[in-house]
Design a protein around this motif. Structure first.
Motif, short mmCIF file in Angstrom:
data_model
loop_
_atom_site.label_atom_id
_atom_site.label_comp_id
_atom_site.label_asym_id
_atom_site.label_seq_id
_atom_site.Cartn_x
_atom_site.Cartn_y
_atom_site.Cartn_z
N GLY A 196 33.69 49.52 38.67
CA GLY A 196 33.12 49.92 37.40
C GLY A 196 31.79 50.61 37.56
N PHE A 197 31.06 50.64 36.43
CA PHE A 197 29.79 51.33 36.38
C PHE A 197 28.78 50.47 35.64
CE2 PHE A 197 33.10 54.48 36.66
CZ PHE A 197 32.65 55.34 37.62
N ALA A 198 27.53 50.58 36.03
CA ALA A 198 26.42 49.97 35.30
C ALA A 198 25.37 51.05 35.14
CB ALA A 198 25.85 48.78 36.06
N ASN A 199 24.99 51.32 33.93
CA ASN A 199 24.06 52.42 33.65
C ASN A 199 24.54 53.73 34.26
OD1 ASN A 199 22.30 50.67 32.24
ND2 ASN A 199 21.37 50.03 34.17
N GLN A 200 25.83 53.98 34.15
CA GLN A 200 26.49 55.19 34.65
C GLN A 200 26.44 55.34 36.17
OE1 GLN A 200 24.59 58.32 32.30
NE2 GLN A 200 26.36 58.29 30.93
N ARG A 201 26.18 54.25 36.86
CA ARG A 201 26.17 54.29 38.34
C ARG A 201 27.26 53.38 38.87
NH1 ARG A 201 20.55 55.84 40.66
NH2 ARG A 201 19.64 56.75 38.81
N PRO A 202 27.92 53.79 39.95
CA PRO A 202 29.03 53.01 40.50
C PRO A 202 28.61 51.62 41.00
CG PRO A 202 28.93 55.20 41.49
CD PRO A 202 27.69 55.03 40.68
N VAL A 203 29.50 50.68 40.79
CA VAL A 203 29.34 49.31 41.28
C VAL A 203 30.49 49.03 42.24
CG1 VAL A 203 29.34 46.87 40.62
CG2 VAL A 203 28.22 48.56 39.16
N GLY A 204 30.18 48.44 43.39
CA GLY A 204 31.21 48.11 44.37
C GLY A 204 31.52 46.63 44.38
N LEU A 205 32.79 46.32 44.53
CA LEU A 205 33.26 44.94 44.67
C LEU A 205 33.64 44.73 46.13
CD1 LEU A 205 34.29 42.23 43.42
CD2 LEU A 205 36.50 43.37 43.17
N GLN A 206 33.03 43.75 46.76
CA GLN A 206 33.32 43.45 48.16
C GLN A 206 34.35 42.34 48.23
OE1 GLN A 206 30.87 42.24 52.16
NE2 GLN A 206 29.99 41.63 50.24
N LEU A 207 35.37 42.56 49.01
CA LEU A 207 36.38 41.54 49.29
C LEU A 207 36.28 41.17 50.76
CD1 LEU A 207 39.43 43.12 47.43
CD2 LEU A 207 37.96 41.27 46.62
N ILE A 208 36.27 39.88 51.04
CA ILE A 208 36.15 39.38 52.41
C ILE A 208 37.37 38.53 52.71
CG2 ILE A 208 34.73 38.02 54.00
CD1 ILE A 208 32.41 38.43 51.92
N GLY A 209 38.01 38.80 53.83
CA GLY A 209 39.19 38.05 54.23
C GLY A 209 38.90 37.16 55.43
N ASN A 210 39.83 36.28 55.69
CA ASN A 210 39.71 35.38 56.82
C ASN A 210 40.03 36.12 58.12
OD1 ASN A 210 39.31 33.05 58.28
ND2 ASN A 210 40.87 31.86 57.23
N TYR A 211 39.67 35.50 59.23
CA TYR A 211 39.94 36.08 60.54
C TYR A 211 41.43 36.40 60.68
CZ TYR A 211 35.40 34.03 61.48
OH TYR A 211 34.07 33.69 61.41
N LEU A 212 41.72 37.58 61.18
CA LEU A 212 43.08 38.03 61.46
C LEU A 212 43.99 37.99 60.24
CD1 LEU A 212 43.47 36.22 64.91
CD2 LEU A 212 42.75 38.58 64.48
N ASN A 213 43.41 38.12 59.05
CA ASN A 213 44.20 38.09 57.84
C ASN A 213 43.96 39.33 57.00
OD1 ASN A 213 46.00 37.12 55.99
ND2 ASN A 213 44.96 35.16 55.68
N GLU A 214 43.96 40.48 57.66
CA GLU A 214 43.72 41.74 56.98
C GLU A 214 44.81 42.06 55.96
OE1 GLU A 214 43.56 41.29 60.26
OE2 GLU A 214 41.59 41.97 60.90
N ALA A 215 46.05 41.66 56.23
CA ALA A 215 47.15 41.96 55.32
C ALA A 215 46.90 41.35 53.94
CB ALA A 215 48.47 41.47 55.90
N ARG A 216 46.46 40.11 53.91
CA ARG A 216 46.18 39.48 52.61
C ARG A 216 45.03 40.20 51.90
NH1 ARG A 216 45.88 33.46 52.81
NH2 ARG A 216 48.04 33.60 52.18
N LEU A 217 44.00 40.54 52.65
CA LEU A 217 42.85 41.23 52.08
C LEU A 217 43.28 42.56 51.46
CD1 LEU A 217 39.73 41.37 51.77
CD2 LEU A 217 39.72 42.55 53.97
N LEU A 218 44.05 43.32 52.19
CA LEU A 218 44.52 44.61 51.68
C LEU A 218 45.44 44.42 50.47
CD1 LEU A 218 45.16 46.41 55.07
CD2 LEU A 218 43.34 46.90 53.42
#
Length: 149
Positions: free
Chosen positions: A106-128
């Motif tokens: 989304g945006f706050a004051n017309q500037r982009p906001v990023g959402l960080q997702l963190i996955g467990n070790y060797l669990n990239e598939a779930r994260l993606l």
């Protein structure tokens, strides 16, 4: 040959990358190795252990990518401290060696906001998969912010 190496090596890096290389080189130099590197390794282990405990209860951790919205283009190029502080939310993930990604949220004051997702070790598939599911239900990744010049 050494001169060619120095010239070609420097051409591939911008000022910020060079600055970070110099800080790392300083921290690993004789006399500072024990004071900085070994202590940093101990802290890295503590961070990694904290994430391991968290992932016993959850599949994915989410939070902001940065403590602020995006900067205007060129706004902070002369303020490296502000740039370093922008990384504060992602540093622990890198230190722990975990998979992580940032997606538009989304945006706050017309500037982009990023959402960080963190996955467990060797669990990239779930994260993606979580990131994909989020993007299936939102359209933030299709929106463009106004241009800030």
């Amino acid at each position: 040959m050494l001169d060619l190496y120095k010239r070609s090596r420097a051409q591939g890096f911008g000022a910020e990358v060079k600055r970070r290389i110099m800080i790392g080189t300083y921290a690993l130099s004789a006399g500072y190795y024990d004071a900085y590197y070994l202590k940093a390794q101990q802290i890295r282990r503590l961070i990694s252990n904290d994430f391991a405990e968290a992932f016993k209860q959850v599949d994915v951790i989410l939070g902001p990518t940065s403590p602020t919205t995006a900067f205007k283009i060129g706004e902070k190029v002369d303020d490296p401290i502000s740039m370093y502080l922008s990384d504060i939310n992602t540093i622990s993930v890198n230190l722990a060696g975990l998979p992580g990604l940032s997606i538009p949220a989304g945006f706050a004051n017309q500037r982009p906001v990023g959402l960080q997702l963190i996955g467990n070790y060797l669990n990239e598939a779930r994260l993606l998969n979580v990131a994909h599911q989020y993007q299936q239900r939102t359209d933030w990744h299709r929106q463009n912010p106004p241009k800030f010049l």
